[in-house]
Motif scaffolding. Structure first.
Motif, PDB file in Angstrom:
ATOM      1  N   TYR A 112       0.829  -1.206   0.000  1.00  0.00           N
ATOM      2  CA  TYR A 112       0.000   0.000   0.000  1.00  0.00           C
ATOM      3  C   TYR A 112       0.863   1.256   0.000  1.00  0.00           C
ATOM      4  N   ILE A 113       0.197   2.344  -0.279  1.00  0.00           N
ATOM      5  CA  ILE A 113       0.797   3.673  -0.115  1.00  0.00           C
ATOM      6  C   ILE A 113       0.142   4.287   1.119  1.00  0.00           C
ATOM      7  N   PRO A 114       0.923   4.740   2.092  1.00  0.00           N
ATOM      8  CA  PRO A 114       0.362   5.258   3.350  1.00  0.00           C
ATOM      9  C   PRO A 114      -0.663   6.370   3.112  1.00  0.00           C
ATOM     10  N   PRO A 115      -1.547   6.583   4.096  1.00  0.00           N
ATOM     11  CA  PRO A 115      -2.607   7.589   3.945  1.00  0.00           C
ATOM     12  C   PRO A 115      -2.070   8.971   3.568  1.00  0.00           C
ATOM     13  N   LEU A 116      -2.728   9.588   2.593  1.00  0.00           N
ATOM     14  CA  LEU A 116      -2.384  10.944   2.163  1.00  0.00           C
ATOM     15  C   LEU A 116      -3.274  11.955   2.902  1.00  0.00           C
ATOM     16  N   LYS A 117      -2.938  13.213   2.832  1.00  0.00           N
ATOM     17  CA  LYS A 117      -3.616  14.212   3.651  1.00  0.00           C
ATOM     18  C   LYS A 117      -5.045  14.488   3.212  1.00  0.00           C
ATOM     19  N   SER A 118      -5.303  14.312   1.930  1.00  0.00           N
ATOM     20  CA  SER A 118      -6.648  14.604   1.431  1.00  0.00           C
ATOM     21  C   SER A 118      -6.959  13.726   0.233  1.00  0.00           C
ATOM     22  N   LYS A 119      -8.234  13.774  -0.158  1.00  0.00           N
ATOM     23  CA  LYS A 119      -8.643  12.989  -1.316  1.00  0.00           C
ATOM     24  C   LYS A 119      -7.984  13.532  -2.585  1.00  0.00           C
ATOM     25  N   ALA A 120      -7.798  14.853  -2.630  1.00  0.00           N
ATOM     26  CA  ALA A 120      -7.163  15.473  -3.798  1.00  0.00           C
ATOM     27  C   ALA A 120      -5.739  14.947  -3.962  1.00  0.00           C
ATOM     28  N   GLU A 121      -4.988  14.853  -2.862  1.00  0.00           N
ATOM     29  CA  GLU A 121      -3.624  14.333  -2.936  1.00  0.00           C
ATOM     30  C   GLU A 121      -3.626  12.850  -3.335  1.00  0.00           C
ATOM     31  N   ALA A 122      -4.628  12.121  -2.833  1.00  0.00           N
ATOM     32  CA  ALA A 122      -4.732  10.713  -3.186  1.00  0.00           C
ATOM     33  C   ALA A 122      -5.001  10.544  -4.680  1.00  0.00           C
ATOM     34  N   GLU A 123      -5.878  11.389  -5.236  1.00  0.00           N
ATOM     35  CA  GLU A 123      -6.184  11.306  -6.663  1.00  0.00           C
ATOM     36  C   GLU A 123      -4.959  11.676  -7.503  1.00  0.00           C
ATOM     37  N   LYS A 124      -4.173  12.649  -7.017  1.00  0.00           N
ATOM     38  CA  LYS A 124      -2.939  13.010  -7.723  1.00  0.00           C
ATOM     39  C   LYS A 124      -1.965  11.835  -7.734  1.00  0.00           C
ATOM     40  N   LYS A 125      -1.861  11.140  -6.599  1.00  0.00           N
ATOM     41  CA  LYS A 125      -0.974   9.979  -6.497  1.00  0.00           C
ATOM     42  C   LYS A 125      -1.448   8.861  -7.440  1.00  0.00           C
ATOM     43  N   MET A 126      -2.767   8.671  -7.520  1.00  0.00           N
ATOM     44  CA  MET A 126      -3.286   7.637  -8.411  1.00  0.00           C
ATOM     45  C   MET A 126      -2.984   7.980  -9.873  1.00  0.00           C
ATOM     46  N   GLY A 127      -2.974   9.261 -10.199  1.00  0.00           N
ATOM     47  CA  GLY A 127      -2.585   9.673 -11.556  1.00  0.00           C
ATOM     48  C   GLY A 127      -1.135   9.299 -11.835  1.00  0.00           C
ATOM     49  N   GLU A 128      -0.272   9.438 -10.842  1.00  0.00           N
ATOM     50  CA  GLU A 128       1.138   9.051 -10.993  1.00  0.00           C
ATOM     51  C   GLU A 128       1.271   7.532 -11.180  1.00  0.00           C
ATOM     52  N   LEU A 129       0.425   6.793 -10.469  1.00  0.00           N
ATOM     53  CA  LEU A 129       0.454   5.326 -10.606  1.00  0.00           C
ATOM     54  C   LEU A 129       0.078   4.918 -12.025  1.00  0.00           C
ATOM     55  N   ASP A 130      -0.915   5.623 -12.602  1.00  0.00           N
ATOM     56  CA  ASP A 130      -1.318   5.317 -13.975  1.00  0.00           C
ATOM     57  C   ASP A 130      -0.145   5.517 -14.931  1.00  0.00           C
ATOM     58  N   LYS A 131       0.597   6.593 -14.740  1.00  0.00           N
ATOM     59  CA  LYS A 131       1.735   6.883 -15.613  1.00  0.00           C
ATOM     60  C   LYS A 131       2.850   5.847 -15.461  1.00  0.00           C
ATOM     61  N   LEU A 132       2.955   5.244 -14.282  1.00  0.00           N
ATOM     62  CA  LEU A 132       3.988   4.229 -14.028  1.00  0.00           C
ATOM     63  C   LEU A 132       3.554   2.828 -14.492  1.00  0.00           C
ATOM     64  N   GLY A 133       2.323   2.721 -14.989  1.00  0.00           N
ATOM     65  CA  GLY A 133       1.853   1.436 -15.501  1.00  0.00           C
ATOM     66  C   GLY A 133       1.184   0.551 -14.462  1.00  0.00           C
ATOM     67  N   VAL A 134       0.829   1.145 -13.321  1.00  0.00           N
ATOM     68  CA  VAL A 134       0.114   0.381 -12.293  1.00  0.00           C
ATOM     69  C   VAL A 134      -1.379   0.472 -12.607  1.00  0.00           C
TER      70      VAL A 134
END
Length: 226
Positions: A112-134
């Motif tokens: 897992y990726i540890p809890p982020l401060k907000s949903k907005a930050e979590a969505e940004k992180k998920m966008g990065e995961l998409d770019k990495l092929g996850v």
């Protein structure tokens, strides 16, 4: 004269006794005695033992047939991952040998990726995961302690979790962590009935593309015997 009569009587009795004793001690005499009335003996044929055995053969206990063997491919708790595995299996043209079922498993580890401060930050992180092929991940929102954490995968064994974590590191997901996380989840299990050596080898090769999945031999359940 009386004494002469008794003397002759005693002699006759001694002769009879001697003759009877001789017969008992002589094997030939005993054999002849045993053969008396031999001409009246009839031979009765007994039923053959094989006939009895043949008569009872249909009633012999039947040996139970060995249970059918299946290969179970499990560990698919993500619908997208299960669909990808099904697509790979369809290329093997298994026909009615292939079936699947849903089961509930207790999973003890997750990446897992540890809890982020907000949903907005979590969505940004998920966008990065998409770019990495996850392609598979899950945003935790219904747990106060883990709210806005991102689950990348859950596993039954620590070794499987370690392998998946290493794969995430290779993809560049540096913030991924691994830890204990016991929960009950639904899993898809694919079952291949009575696979031959070629099928088993193909399944083992497919498994390499699905880290965290488990392939094992098992007795076919009643549902797979239909």
């Amino acid at each position: 004269m009386k004494w002469l009569f008794f003397l002759l009587l005693l002699a006759n009795l001694s002769l009879v006794a001697y003759t009877q004793l001789a017969k008992e001690e002589n094997p030939d005499a005993r054999l002849m005695g045993m053969q008396m009335n031999a001409d009246k003996i009839k031979i009765v044929h007994a039923p053959q033992a094989s006939g009895v055995a043949q008569a009872s053969a249909p009633h012999a206990a039947k040996v139970a047939a060995a249970p059918a063997a299946c290969m179970e491919w499990s560990g698919f708790n993500n619908p997208a991952e299960a669909a990808r595995a099904m697509e790979a299996l369809s290329r093997l043209k298994l026909g009615n040998r292939l079936s699947q079922r849903e089961t509930t498993a207790t999973v003890g580890y997750w990446v897992y990726i540890p809890p982020l401060k907000s949903k907005a930050e979590a969505e940004k992180k998920m966008g990065e995961l998409d770019k990495l092929g996850v392609e598979e991940y899950y945003l935790v929102q219904d747990n106060a302690e883990w709210r806005f954490a991102i689950s990348l995968g859950v596993f039954k064994t620590e070794d499987a979790a370690h392998a998946f974590h290493a794969k995430m590191q290779e993809k560049g997901v540096r913030s991924a962590r691994m830890g204990a996380h016991t929960t009950q989840i639904k899993q898809t299990v694919f079952v291949v009935r009575e696979p031959d050596d070629s099928m088993t080898a193909s399944l083992a090769e497919l498994k390499q593309s699905f880290p965290g999945s488990e392939l094992k031999a098992a007795e076919c359940a009643v549902a797979e015997k239909k």
